[in-house]
Design an enzyme around this catalytic site. Structure first.
Site, short mmCIF file in Angstrom:
data_model
loop_
_atom_site.label_atom_id
_atom_site.label_comp_id
_atom_site.label_asym_id
_atom_site.label_seq_id
_atom_site.Cartn_x
_atom_site.Cartn_y
_atom_site.Cartn_z
N GLY A 33 0.80 -1.22 0.00
CA GLY A 33 0.00 0.00 0.00
C GLY A 33 0.83 1.26 0.00
N ASP A 35 2.74 2.51 2.28
CA ASP A 35 4.10 2.35 2.79
C ASP A 35 5.03 1.83 1.70
OD1 ASP A 35 5.93 2.62 4.96
OD2 ASP A 35 5.84 0.46 5.30
N GLY A 122 -6.38 0.62 4.78
CA GLY A 122 -6.11 -0.35 3.72
C GLY A 122 -6.10 -1.77 4.28
N TYR A 124 -5.11 -2.93 6.96
CA TYR A 124 -5.42 -3.06 8.38
C TYR A 124 -6.93 -3.00 8.66
CZ TYR A 124 -0.49 -2.85 9.80
OH TYR A 124 0.84 -3.12 10.00
#
Length: 169
Positions: A33, A35, A122, A124
């Protein structure tokens, strides 16, 4: 409190802010995502610097240089959001802590503008509407020297949700 909170549609890695926030995992080595996008844009030194600071607990934040991100971005603030587990395990408070800790780190760095993604929405699984309310509430009520807080939406539905949440605040 910040002088201005704004919502934009775009790529977090292309924001013209002093710092940008990445929704990291505890290892700070990069992930998927947003990150993953930040790590690809900043280059491999970001993972090296993050790994040296790890682990980062959910709700906390740490900073590294921005490495290969284009100026004026000088810092990446890594924060670990909560994994959604139904809402009864302190997820909302942990998410609010992410935003507060990012502001504290930005203040310590002397950053005056910070771009934020939608943390934890996302992989999580944090519900986007609740996450938007927490982001807007926390960013608009937490004392900070940062003068521009930018919420960056990666798609039109997220942009519309964040804009409506900010307008209703």
């Amino acid at each position: 409190m910040a002088e201005r909170v704004e919502v934009v549609l775009g790529d977090l890695t292309e924001q013209d802010t002093d710092a940008l926030v990445t929704a990291a995992n505890e290892s700070l080595l990069g992930g998927g995502g947003v990150d993953g996008a930040v790590h690809r844009a900043a280059g491999p030194r970001l993972a090296e610097a993050g790994g040296a600071l790890a682990p980062c607990e959910p709700g906390d934040a740490v900073a590294t240089p921005a490495f290969d991100l284009f100026p004026p971005v000088r810092h990446v603030i890594h924060t670990v959001g909560p994994v959604w587990d139904g809402g009864g395990h302190g997820e909302a408070e942990t998410l609010a802590s992410c935003y507060r800790r990012c502001l504290a780190v930005a203040d310590a760095l002397g950053a005056t503008s910070v771009a934020f993604p939608a943390i934890s929405t996302g992989a999580y699984g944090f519900p986007a509407d609740l996450a938007a309310r927490i982001a807007v509430d926390t960013l608009t009520t937490t004392p900070t020297a940062v003068t521009l807080l930018r919420l960056v939406a990666f798609d039109p539905p997220s942009h519309a949700l964040l804009r409506a949440t900010l307008a209703a605040h």
